[in-house]
Design a protein around this motif. Structure first.
Motif, PDB file in Angstrom:
ATOM      1  N   SER A  32       0.813  -1.222   0.000  1.00 33.31           N
ATOM      2  CA  SER A  32       0.000   0.000   0.000  1.00 33.31           C
ATOM      3  C   SER A  32       0.845   1.271   0.000  1.00 33.31           C
ATOM      4  N   GLU A  33       2.141   1.166   0.311  1.00 32.47           N
ATOM      5  CA  GLU A  33       3.035   2.320   0.357  1.00 32.47           C
ATOM      6  C   GLU A  33       3.989   2.401  -0.835  1.00 32.47           C
ATOM      7  N   LEU A  34       3.790   1.569  -1.854  1.00 33.69           N
ATOM      8  CA  LEU A  34       4.698   1.550  -2.999  1.00 33.69           C
ATOM      9  C   LEU A  34       4.771   2.905  -3.686  1.00 33.69           C
ATOM     10  N   MET A  35       5.993   3.253  -4.082  1.00 31.54           N
ATOM     11  CA  MET A  35       6.249   4.464  -4.848  1.00 31.54           C
ATOM     12  C   MET A  35       7.093   4.092  -6.063  1.00 31.54           C
ATOM     13  N   PRO A  36       6.985   4.873  -7.153  1.00 33.88           N
ATOM     14  CA  PRO A  36       7.825   4.593  -8.318  1.00 33.88           C
ATOM     15  C   PRO A  36       9.297   4.506  -7.917  1.00 33.88           C
ATOM     16  N   GLY A  37       9.969   3.491  -8.437  1.00 28.24           N
ATOM     17  CA  GLY A  37      11.371   3.242  -8.129  1.00 28.24           C
ATOM     18  C   GLY A  37      11.585   2.155  -7.097  1.00 28.24           C
ATOM     19  N   ASP A  38      10.541   1.801  -6.345  1.00 27.18           N
ATOM     20  CA  ASP A  38      10.676   0.722  -5.370  1.00 27.18           C
ATOM     21  C   ASP A  38      10.917  -0.606  -6.082  1.00 27.18           C
ATOM     22  N   LEU A  39      11.648  -1.486  -5.428  1.00 27.07           N
ATOM     23  CA  LEU A  39      11.867  -2.827  -5.956  1.00 27.07           C
ATOM     24  C   LEU A  39      10.717  -3.717  -5.507  1.00 27.07           C
ATOM     25  N   VAL A  40      10.155  -4.482  -6.429  1.00 29.97           N
ATOM     26  CA  VAL A  40       9.084  -5.423  -6.100  1.00 29.97           C
ATOM     27  C   VAL A  40       9.580  -6.839  -6.374  1.00 29.97           C
ATOM     28  N   PHE A  41       9.296  -7.732  -5.443  1.00 29.16           N
ATOM     29  CA  PHE A  41       9.883  -9.076  -5.475  1.00 29.16           C
ATOM     30  C   PHE A  41       8.821 -10.154  -5.600  1.00 29.16           C
ATOM     31  N   PHE A  42       9.229 -11.235  -6.279  1.00 30.57           N
ATOM     32  CA  PHE A  42       8.324 -12.333  -6.567  1.00 30.57           C
ATOM     33  C   PHE A  42       9.018 -13.666  -6.334  1.00 30.57           C
ATOM     34  N   SER A  43       8.242 -14.638  -5.938  1.00 31.55           N
ATOM     35  CA  SER A  43       8.718 -16.005  -5.816  1.00 31.55           C
ATOM     36  C   SER A  43       8.193 -16.748  -7.039  1.00 31.55           C
ATOM     37  N   THR A  44       9.062 -16.996  -7.999  1.00 33.28           N
ATOM     38  CA  THR A  44       8.625 -17.596  -9.264  1.00 33.28           C
ATOM     39  C   THR A  44       9.116 -19.026  -9.404  1.00 33.28           C
ATOM     40  N   TYR A  45      10.347 -19.223  -9.811  1.00 31.83           N
ATOM     41  CA  TYR A  45      10.839 -20.578 -10.111  1.00 31.83           C
ATOM     42  C   TYR A  45      11.454 -21.295  -8.918  1.00 31.83           C
ATOM     43  N   GLU A  46      11.627 -20.587  -7.802  1.00 34.65           N
ATOM     44  CA  GLU A  46      12.139 -21.224  -6.588  1.00 34.65           C
ATOM     45  C   GLU A  46      11.583 -20.469  -5.388  1.00 34.65           C
ATOM     46  N   PRO A  47      11.525 -21.103  -4.233  1.00 40.16           N
ATOM     47  CA  PRO A  47      10.995 -20.416  -3.040  1.00 40.16           C
ATOM     48  C   PRO A  47      11.838 -19.193  -2.689  1.00 40.16           C
ATOM     49  N   GLY A  48      11.195 -18.167  -2.171  1.00 35.98           N
ATOM     50  CA  GLY A  48      11.889 -16.938  -1.810  1.00 35.98           C
ATOM     51  C   GLY A  48      11.940 -15.977  -2.980  1.00 35.98           C
ATOM     52  N   ALA A  49      12.718 -14.937  -2.837  1.00 37.54           N
ATOM     53  CA  ALA A  49      12.824 -13.906  -3.872  1.00 37.54           C
ATOM     54  C   ALA A  49      13.649 -14.422  -5.047  1.00 37.54           C
ATOM     55  N   SER A  50      12.973 -14.772  -6.121  1.00 39.94           N
ATOM     56  CA  SER A  50      13.671 -15.286  -7.295  1.00 39.94           C
ATOM     57  C   SER A  50      13.524 -14.376  -8.509  1.00 39.94           C
ATOM     58  N   HIS A  51      12.716 -13.308  -8.385  1.00 38.42           N
ATOM     59  CA  HIS A  51      12.530 -12.367  -9.491  1.00 38.42           C
ATOM     60  C   HIS A  51      12.269 -10.990  -8.903  1.00 38.42           C
ATOM     61  N   VAL A  52      12.752  -9.951  -9.586  1.00 42.01           N
ATOM     62  CA  VAL A  52      12.593  -8.575  -9.091  1.00 42.01           C
ATOM     63  C   VAL A  52      12.267  -7.650 -10.253  1.00 42.01           C
TER      64      VAL A  52
END
Length: 91
Positions: A32-52
């Protein structure tokens, strides 16, 4: 590598991998506090942060993938929304 390259272009040094960025760079921010330029992280092909990606605003972020190259996607799409794990503010 894409996110590190973009940040370096603007004078910010961050670590290379999504996992390292997720745990070591910047400060955690809520969705809810995201601003342009922030890094956003996803768990895709492996558990944990695997994509940004880099948040652009209005629910969109830019990222690079081997299948689509550099592209803009919605944080709220069915795929990315289900993979989202958090965000960090470096700037």
């Amino acid at each position: 590598g894409f996110v590190q390259y973009v940040y370096r272009h603007f004078g910010f040094n961050i670590t290379r991998t999504a996992t390292s960025q997720y745990y070591n760079d910047g400060e955690q921010v809520s969705r809810s506090e995201l601003m342009p330029g922030d890094l956003v992280f996803f768990s895709t092909y492996e558990p944990g942060a695997s994509h940004v990606g880099i948040y652009l605003g209005d629910g969109d972020f830019i990222n690079a993938s081997s299948s689509q190259g550099v592209s803009v996607a919605s944080l709220y799409s069915s795929y990315w929304g289900s993979c989202y794990i958090g965000a960090r503010r470096v700037m």
